[in-house]
Design a protein around this motif. Structure first.
Motif, mmCIF file in Angstrom:
data_model
loop_
_atom_site.group_PDB
_atom_site.id
_atom_site.type_symbol
_atom_site.label_atom_id
_atom_site.label_comp_id
_atom_site.label_asym_id
_atom_site.label_seq_id
_atom_site.Cartn_x
_atom_site.Cartn_y
_atom_site.Cartn_z
ATOM 1 N N TYR A 1 22.185 0.553 -0.619
ATOM 2 C CA TYR A 1 23.267 0.432 0.363
ATOM 3 C C TYR A 1 23.063 -0.811 1.239
ATOM 4 O O TYR A 1 24.019 -1.518 1.573
ATOM 5 C CB TYR A 1 23.332 1.672 1.245
ATOM 6 C CG TYR A 1 24.174 2.796 0.684
ATOM 7 C CD1 TYR A 1 25.494 2.570 0.275
ATOM 8 C CD2 TYR A 1 23.671 4.099 0.589
ATOM 9 C CE1 TYR A 1 26.262 3.601 -0.240
ATOM 10 C CE2 TYR A 1 24.449 5.135 0.085
ATOM 11 C CZ TYR A 1 25.740 4.881 -0.321
ATOM 12 O OH TYR A 1 26.513 5.904 -0.816
ATOM 13 N N ALA B 1 23.901 -3.937 -0.705
ATOM 14 C CA ALA B 1 25.352 -4.057 -0.837
ATOM 15 C C ALA B 1 25.983 -4.555 0.450
ATOM 16 O O ALA B 1 26.896 -5.392 0.434
ATOM 17 C CB ALA B 1 25.947 -2.708 -1.231
ATOM 18 N N ALA B 2 25.505 -4.057 1.594
ATOM 19 C CA ALA B 2 26.044 -4.488 2.885
ATOM 20 C C ALA B 2 25.776 -5.967 3.123
ATOM 21 O O ALA B 2 26.652 -6.705 3.596
ATOM 22 C CB ALA B 2 25.448 -3.646 4.012
ATOM 23 N N GLN C 1 28.108 -8.005 0.937
ATOM 24 C CA GLN C 1 29.463 -8.025 1.481
ATOM 25 C C GLN C 1 29.570 -8.940 2.694
ATOM 26 O O GLN C 1 30.558 -9.656 2.859
ATOM 27 C CB GLN C 1 29.881 -6.606 1.873
ATOM 28 C CG GLN C 1 30.218 -5.702 0.696
ATOM 29 C CD GLN C 1 30.647 -4.328 1.167
ATOM 30 O OE1 GLN C 1 29.865 -3.409 1.256
ATOM 31 N NE2 GLN C 1 31.916 -4.207 1.480
ATOM 32 N N SER D 1 28.491 -6.163 -5.274
ATOM 33 C CA SER D 1 28.329 -5.272 -4.126
ATOM 34 C C SER D 1 28.912 -3.898 -4.416
ATOM 35 O O SER D 1 28.368 -2.875 -3.979
ATOM 36 C CB SER D 1 28.992 -5.887 -2.890
ATOM 37 O OG SER D 1 30.400 -5.896 -3.011
ATOM 38 N N ASN E 1 26.864 -0.360 -4.271
ATOM 39 C CA ASN E 1 27.342 0.810 -3.542
ATOM 40 C C ASN E 1 27.443 2.026 -4.454
ATOM 41 O O ASN E 1 27.083 3.144 -4.061
ATOM 42 C CB ASN E 1 28.716 0.516 -2.918
ATOM 43 C CG ASN E 1 28.610 -0.123 -1.552
ATOM 44 O OD1 ASN E 1 27.966 0.403 -0.649
ATOM 45 N ND2 ASN E 1 29.247 -1.269 -1.379
ATOM 46 N N THR F 1 19.207 2.704 5.872
ATOM 47 C CA THR F 1 20.008 1.566 5.429
ATOM 48 C C THR F 1 20.040 0.478 6.496
ATOM 49 O O THR F 1 19.929 -0.718 6.197
ATOM 50 C CB THR F 1 21.441 2.032 5.116
ATOM 51 O OG1 THR F 1 21.406 2.980 4.043
ATOM 52 C CG2 THR F 1 22.324 0.863 4.716
ATOM 53 N N SER G 1 34.257 6.798 5.028
ATOM 54 C CA SER G 1 33.125 7.179 4.189
ATOM 55 C C SER G 1 32.648 8.591 4.516
ATOM 56 O O SER G 1 32.270 9.357 3.616
ATOM 57 C CB SER G 1 31.972 6.185 4.384
ATOM 58 O OG SER G 1 32.375 4.878 4.039
ATOM 59 N N LEU H 1 35.075 0.962 1.611
ATOM 60 C CA LEU H 1 34.487 -0.271 1.079
ATOM 61 C C LEU H 1 35.255 -1.496 1.552
ATOM 62 O O LEU H 1 34.664 -2.486 2.011
ATOM 63 C CB LEU H 1 34.468 -0.208 -0.451
ATOM 64 C CG LEU H 1 33.904 -1.426 -1.188
ATOM 65 C CD1 LEU H 1 32.433 -1.595 -0.876
ATOM 66 C CD2 LEU H 1 34.121 -1.284 -2.695
ATOM 67 N N SER I 1 34.806 -2.091 5.363
ATOM 68 C CA SER I 1 33.504 -2.667 5.688
ATOM 69 C C SER I 1 33.461 -4.144 5.324
ATOM 70 O O SER I 1 32.830 -4.946 6.011
ATOM 71 C CB SER I 1 32.388 -1.905 4.961
ATOM 72 O OG SER I 1 32.496 -2.044 3.544
#
Length: 315
Positions: free
Chosen positions: A18, A21-22, A25, A49, A53, A79, A164, A205, A208
């Motif tokens: 996670y 992925a953040a 992004q 990404s 996720n 995370t 989420s 998603l 974010s």
């Protein structure tokens, strides 16, 4: 390896995925701030990404198969711990002391909230009318938060966390209903709620992605905070869950919310603007700053034409 240890290891890998992925992004949002959905669909980095996720979500679900919520859910807050230094590393800078303090306060507050709100996995599930009502209320709240105005990063991050969290609560309904042998595997309830899960997971998603345009620390902290709050509201209001510890548990949860809010404020003040940080740290940016459009050269450095006969002084 026993079941609890397996759940812990899977949760750690899920939190790391996670976080990665953040960070991906956030970097994509910093480089392409005005990118729309259609352009994102054609971007390989964005799909990377999405894959991270998805992998993190699968690891989280498998962890819940081996461990209780009281163990797995609090570990999801890691995370934030992983993403802040990871994002700083990718940006080529050091984590500021204020960012460490904000991260620590946010995690401490989240731990207090999750300890008081978590417990045994409930056996109750949302009925189809309840799921539709929750989806409608959440969609209206997301629309309110996603409107144009000041501080779009934190507002979009809050909306992403709510989306989420609702998706997680609806996923629990799908999982319990699908594994209940008293009914068909693919009932109308399972299919309908599964479609709502897909819609809110996708919304979370994309929201974010917009939130990370203002940096990583504060938006990710807000997502991490709003997610369990949304899930807790659904659990307390519709699934018969109760806060642990009675009145003391309520006070602890309120104190945790205040501490976590303070952490988010610290992160929002400490996090640098992504574009500015990248320009300051990148050596090529310093060279490009000397372009004629952005810097005026000294007149003495300009080439001058050679003097012609008309410039000669007569003897």
């Amino acid at each position: 390896m026993n079941a609890t240890l397996t759940a812990v290891v899977l949760s750690l890998f899920s939190a790391a995925a996670y976080a990665a992925a953040a960070v991906a992004q956030e970097r994509l949002a910093a480089r392409h701030p005005g990118t729309g959905l259609l352009r994102l669909l054609g971007n390989g980095a964005w799909w990377c990404s999405v894959g991270l996720n998805a992998a993190a979500a699968v690891l989280h679900v498998v962890a819940l198969r081996y461990g209780p919520l009281t163990v797995v859910q609090p570990l999801g807050a890691l995370t934030l711990v992983a993403a802040v230094p990871m994002g700083a590393r990718v940006a080529g800078r050091r984590v500021r002391a204020a960012e460490w303090r904000g991260t620590a306060l946010t995690l401490a507050g989240l731990a207090a909230i999750l300890v008081t709100a978590s417990g045994p996995a409930p056996e109750d599930v949302l009925s189809m009318p309840e799921a539709v009502a929750v989806a409608g209320a959440t969609a209206a709240l997301i629309g309110l938060l996603a409107r144009r105005g000041a501080r779009p990063g934190l507002r979009h991050a809050t909306a992403s966390g709510f989306a989420s969290g609702v998706a997680s609560a609806l996923t629990q309904t799908v999982t319990v209903a699908a594994t209940d042998r008293s009914g068909p595997l693919l009932s109308v309830q399972v299919i309908g709620v599964a479609l709502l899960v897909a819609a809110f997971a996708t919304a979370g998603l994309l929201l974010s992605q917009t939130a990370y345009r203002d940096g990583l620390g504060a938006p990710l902290a807000m997502v991490t905070l709003a997610n369990p709050v949304a899930a807790a509201v659904i659990g307390l209001a519709l699934l018969g869950e109760r806060l642990q510890g009675g009145a003391a548990g309520v006070l602890l949860a309120l104190a945790g919310a205040g501490i976590a809010g303070r952490g988010v404020v610290l992160l929002s003040r400490a996090a640098p603007e992504p574009a500015a940080a990248e320009d300051e740290d990148h050596p090529v940016a310093a060279v490009l700053a000397l372009r004629p459009e952005t810097a005026s050269p000294e007149p003495a450095l300009l080439p001058r034409p050679a003097p012609g006969p008309e410039h000669l002084t007569p003897l």
